[in-house]
Scaffold this motif. Structure first.
Motif, mmCIF file in Angstrom:
data_model
loop_
_atom_site.group_PDB
_atom_site.id
_atom_site.type_symbol
_atom_site.label_atom_id
_atom_site.label_comp_id
_atom_site.label_asym_id
_atom_site.label_seq_id
_atom_site.Cartn_x
_atom_site.Cartn_y
_atom_site.Cartn_z
ATOM 1 N N LYS A 207 1.256 4.177 13.687
ATOM 2 C CA LYS A 207 0.796 5.572 13.722
ATOM 3 C C LYS A 207 1.687 6.453 12.866
ATOM 4 O O LYS A 207 2.514 7.219 13.389
ATOM 5 N N PRO A 208 1.541 6.380 11.557
ATOM 6 C CA PRO A 208 2.341 7.230 10.676
ATOM 7 C C PRO A 208 1.956 8.706 10.847
ATOM 8 O O PRO A 208 0.805 9.023 11.160
ATOM 9 N N VAL A 209 2.929 9.572 10.653
ATOM 10 C CA VAL A 209 2.704 11.013 10.772
ATOM 11 C C VAL A 209 2.241 11.552 9.420
ATOM 12 O O VAL A 209 2.795 11.198 8.381
ATOM 13 N N ILE A 210 1.234 12.401 9.471
ATOM 14 C CA ILE A 210 0.685 12.992 8.241
ATOM 15 C C ILE A 210 1.800 13.700 7.462
ATOM 16 O O ILE A 210 2.670 14.337 8.050
ATOM 17 N N ASP A 211 1.738 13.561 6.147
ATOM 18 C CA ASP A 211 2.709 14.152 5.228
ATOM 19 C C ASP A 211 4.122 13.615 5.393
ATOM 20 O O ASP A 211 5.100 14.327 5.110
ATOM 21 N N THR A 212 4.224 12.389 5.860
ATOM 22 C CA THR A 212 5.531 11.737 5.811
ATOM 23 C C THR A 212 5.402 10.473 4.962
ATOM 24 O O THR A 212 4.294 10.011 4.667
ATOM 25 N N ILE A 213 6.560 9.964 4.604
ATOM 26 C CA ILE A 213 6.609 8.771 3.752
ATOM 27 C C ILE A 213 7.204 7.630 4.564
ATOM 28 O O ILE A 213 8.162 7.820 5.313
ATOM 29 N N GLU A 214 6.602 6.454 4.417
ATOM 30 C CA GLU A 214 7.129 5.270 5.109
ATOM 31 C C GLU A 214 7.317 4.128 4.128
ATOM 32 O O GLU A 214 6.628 4.049 3.111
ATOM 33 N N ILE A 215 8.213 3.229 4.494
ATOM 34 C CA ILE A 215 8.332 1.962 3.761
ATOM 35 C C ILE A 215 7.717 0.877 4.626
ATOM 36 O O ILE A 215 8.015 0.792 5.822
ATOM 37 N N TRP A 216 6.819 0.124 4.051
ATOM 38 C CA TRP A 216 6.263 -1.036 4.747
ATOM 39 C C TRP A 216 6.837 -2.279 4.085
ATOM 40 O O TRP A 216 6.709 -2.465 2.873
ATOM 41 N N GLU A 217 7.458 -3.080 4.959
ATOM 42 C CA GLU A 217 8.152 -4.271 4.505
ATOM 43 C C GLU A 217 7.294 -5.449 4.965
ATOM 44 O O GLU A 217 7.263 -5.763 6.151
ATOM 45 N N ILE A 218 6.559 -6.032 4.061
ATOM 46 C CA ILE A 218 5.556 -7.030 4.455
ATOM 47 C C ILE A 218 6.130 -8.428 4.266
ATOM 48 O O ILE A 218 6.441 -8.841 3.149
ATOM 49 N N VAL A 219 6.326 -9.098 5.406
ATOM 50 C CA VAL A 219 7.018 -10.385 5.421
ATOM 51 C C VAL A 219 5.963 -11.494 5.456
ATOM 52 O O VAL A 219 5.301 -11.686 6.472
ATOM 53 N N ASN A 220 5.817 -12.201 4.355
ATOM 54 C CA ASN A 220 4.746 -13.205 4.270
ATOM 55 C C ASN A 220 5.251 -14.562 4.742
ATOM 56 O O ASN A 220 6.018 -15.232 4.062
ATOM 57 N N LEU A 221 4.782 -14.974 5.918
ATOM 58 C CA LEU A 221 5.197 -16.250 6.509
ATOM 59 C C LEU A 221 4.189 -17.352 6.218
ATOM 60 O O LEU A 221 4.297 -18.451 6.748
ATOM 61 N N THR A 222 3.186 -17.061 5.419
ATOM 62 C CA THR A 222 2.114 -18.036 5.188
ATOM 63 C C THR A 222 2.320 -18.764 3.862
ATOM 64 O O THR A 222 3.241 -18.476 3.117
ATOM 65 N N GLU A 223 1.392 -19.663 3.587
ATOM 66 C CA GLU A 223 1.460 -20.446 2.352
ATOM 67 C C GLU A 223 0.597 -19.849 1.245
ATOM 68 O O GLU A 223 0.340 -20.501 0.248
ATOM 69 N N ASP A 224 0.107 -18.636 1.455
ATOM 70 C CA ASP A 224 -0.798 -18.021 0.484
ATOM 71 C C ASP A 224 -0.246 -16.707 -0.041
ATOM 72 O O ASP A 224 0.558 -16.065 0.612
ATOM 73 N N THR A 225 -0.792 -16.287 -1.187
ATOM 74 C CA THR A 225 -0.599 -14.920 -1.643
ATOM 75 C C THR A 225 -1.733 -14.081 -1.059
ATOM 76 O O THR A 225 -2.894 -14.478 -1.134
ATOM 77 N N HIS A 226 -1.400 -12.964 -0.433
ATOM 78 C CA HIS A 226 -2.426 -12.109 0.155
ATOM 79 C C HIS A 226 -2.423 -10.742 -0.527
ATOM 80 O O HIS A 226 -1.387 -10.085 -0.568
ATOM 81 N N PRO A 227 -3.572 -10.293 -1.038
ATOM 82 C CA PRO A 227 -3.661 -8.928 -1.556
ATOM 83 C C PRO A 227 -3.842 -7.961 -0.383
ATOM 84 O O PRO A 227 -4.909 -7.924 0.226
ATOM 85 N N ILE A 228 -2.797 -7.233 -0.059
ATOM 86 C CA ILE A 228 -2.835 -6.357 1.116
ATOM 87 C C ILE A 228 -3.225 -4.938 0.693
ATOM 88 O O ILE A 228 -2.651 -4.380 -0.240
ATOM 89 N N HIS A 229 -4.207 -4.407 1.396
ATOM 90 C CA HIS A 229 -4.770 -3.101 1.046
ATOM 91 C C HIS A 229 -4.652 -2.135 2.218
ATOM 92 O O HIS A 229 -4.912 -2.505 3.359
ATOM 93 N N LEU A 230 -4.271 -0.907 1.931
ATOM 94 C CA LEU A 230 -4.268 0.158 2.934
ATOM 95 C C LEU A 230 -5.337 1.176 2.547
ATOM 96 O O LEU A 230 -5.383 1.617 1.395
#
Ligand code: C2O
Ligand code: CU
Ligand code: CU
Length: 540
Positions: free
Chosen positions: A425-448
């Motif tokens: 639940k990010p707050v409007i008008d704030t900035i966040e860092i998302w650290e996406i830890v890929n534990l799988t055997e694939d490349t995933h195109p992640i979209h927000l």
């Protein structure tokens, strides 16, 4: 012998000793028609289709400004029959306003519009629904549709939430304010549990936003600017779509779909007549799972000038361009040095389409720098967001899970299924860092949805240690994004064994959105989660 290509297991499934048995369907199933071998068709006999530009059909009150109106567009989703190659019968597809890809929207930054998306599809699906998937239960109507504008900064109500689908005969009235920079967006189906099938059937199209900054650059335009949607599909020798299935008829879902048949704007191996001058290609990867590595001719140099969310800071010279599902690129390729030649657009060594370069340009090109083949050295300013401005860092994992019903490897975000309560639940008008830890055997195109972001870096780490102890130990130094990734993005390739960090300003609207893997088979099977942008004081 089974000639149809079926998905027979996944690297992960094999590794766990699970075997999927081919003989299972040799027994009880009628053998499907043969798979089409594209090498047997004559290449470059069809001109590249260009999507028609949508015209508004009227006006509609502006939901944000009482007393004002916005242009209204009506778009129908229908079953159609379209030629993908001169020598094939027509192919059954599901398109928008009678074509696949759908018609092209063209608007300007800040010019809002209304779209009435009308579901006029048949009552029965023609691709294999997996009723064991969440949202696609046998109790749900078979044919459902909802449209999302990918890359759009759109109010939550009009964003095409996966559960907001409508059945044939119904429609959705959506509002797109388009308060964002010039960019190539695209619209597509987003229906819970069958989105991979609806899109495979053809339900996607391009959406261009223009702005003054872009206008001022004198980039190739009009007939020198070519929208290009690329996707692969399995076809049978009779031209019909073939979506692969698992050996289990109760659960036909497969983890990924890759075919050797690649279409450009819905045609198989088309050609385009061009003049010896620079062209701008607005390219989007509309495949369910295939990554493209694009090149022109024999690795001729191209200029990459934009990414998902618009122009890069400066043109980047490249011989190849890697494009994951849902990613967009903006390429200027100069045919001036190739007068009279035939140039191929390729995916590695695989030919996608041909350009036939005329011996001379039709008119004397105006003497702007661009049209003489040199691009402006600076395209726009993109300030890198300092990490110190982020109010929160979230660590989110990409996980594999064994699905015992489907006897195959499924994927999840943060080990959390779709229907669990909202955790981001990010707050409007704030900035966040998302650290996406890929534990799988694939490349995933992640979209927000909703946002645009910058890629900070990627770094490989010790996956086993993380799985064992939850400890993150990096095994290599950080990799900065390539220069072609230094613009604004909305989809990021998260490579296996890497932590990918993005920095995301949450701007525009509060409300519920989703983030997910854009490999559509993953997305449909739990690799999607809601997030909610909230007012200050309500964050989590
Ligand atoms: Cu192309 Cu949820 O998006
Ligand atoms: Cu999206
Ligand atoms: Cu994925």
């Amino acid at each position: 012998m089974i000639s149809r290509r079926r998905f027979l297991g996944h690297a992960g499934a094999l590794a766990t000793g699970l075997s999927l048995d081919r003989s299972m369907f040799a027994a009880g199933f009628a053998l499907p028609p043969e798979a089409l071998d594209p090498a047997k068709l004559e290449p470059y006999v069809d001109p590249l289709p260009l999507p028609s530009v949508l015209k508004s059909t009227g006006t509609h009150p502006d939901p944000e400004h009482p007393g004002k109106t916005l242009p209204l567009f009506r778009v129908t989703m229908q079953e159609i029959h379209q030629k993908v190659h001169r020598d094939l019968p027509t192919t059954r597809l599901w398109g928008f306003n009678g074509s696949v890809p759908g018609p092209l929207f063209e608007t300007r930054s800040g010019q809002g519009l209304m779209v009435e998306w009308m579901n006029q599809l048949p009552q029965k699906h023609f691709l294999p629904i997996d009723h064991t998937l969440h949202g696609a239960e046998a109790s749900a109507p078979e044919v459902r549709a909802v449209v999302h504008l990918h890359g759009g900064r759109t109010p939550s109500k009009s964003d095409g939430y996966p559960e907001d689908w409508v059945v044939p005969g119904k429609s959705l009235l959506y509002h797109y304010p388009n308060r964002q920079d010039a960019a190539l967006l695209f619209y597509h189906d987003h229906t819970m549990g069958i989105n991979r099938l609806n899109i495979y059937a053809g339900m996607q199209g391009l959406f261009l936003i223009r702005d003054e900054r872009e206008d001022s650059l004198n980039l190739p335009r009009g007939r020198y600017e070519i929208p290009l949607m690329l996707f692969d599909r399995f076809l049978q020798s009779d031209g019909q779509l073939d979506y692969p299935v698992s050996p289990d008829p109760k659960s036909p879902w497969v983890p990924e779909v890759y075919s050797n048949v690649m279409l450009a704007n819905g045609k198989l191996m088309p050609y385009l007549d061009v003049e010896p001058r620079p062209y701008r290609f607005r390219v989007m990867n509309g495949s369910n799972a295939r990554f493209f590595r694009l090149s022109f001719g024999n690795l001729s140099e191209m200029n990459i000038i934009g990414s998902d969310q618009g122009l890069l800071p400066a043109p980047v010279k490249a011989k190849r361009m890697l494009l994951g599902p849902a990613e967009r690129t903006d390429i200027v390729f100069d045919f001036s040095a190739h007068a009279g030649e035939k140039i191929l657009l390729k995916n590695d060594s695989f030919e996608i389409m041909q350009f036939r370069v005329a011996p001379a340009a039709s008119t004397q090109p105006p003497a702007t720098s661009t049209q003489q083949g040199s691009l402006p050295p600076a395209l726009r300013t993109i300030d890198r967001i300092p990490e110190s401005r982020a109010v929160k860092t979230r660590r989110l994992t990409l996980d594999e899970k064994m699905n015992l019903v489907q006897e195959s490897m499924g994927m999840m975000l943060n080990n959390t299924p779709w229907h669990a309560p909202v955790t981001e639940k990010p707050v409007i008008d704030t900035i966040e860092i998302w650290e996406i830890v890929n534990l799988t055997e694939d490349t995933h195109p992640i979209h927000l949805h909703l946002v645009k972001f910058q890629i900070l870096d990627r770094r490989s780490f010790d996956v086993f240690l993380f799985q064992d102890k939850g400890e993150l130990r990096f095994t290599q130094s950080v990799q900065k994004p390539g220069p072609e990734e230094m613009g604004w993005k909305d989809t990021v390739r998260c490579e296996k064994g890497h932590v990918t960090r993005i920095i995301v300003p949450f701007e525009g609207y509060t409300g519920r959105y989703v983030w997910h893997c854009h490999l559509l088979e993953h997305e449909d099977n739990e690799m999607m989660r809601p997030f909610e942008v909230v007012e200050a004081g309500h964050g989590a």
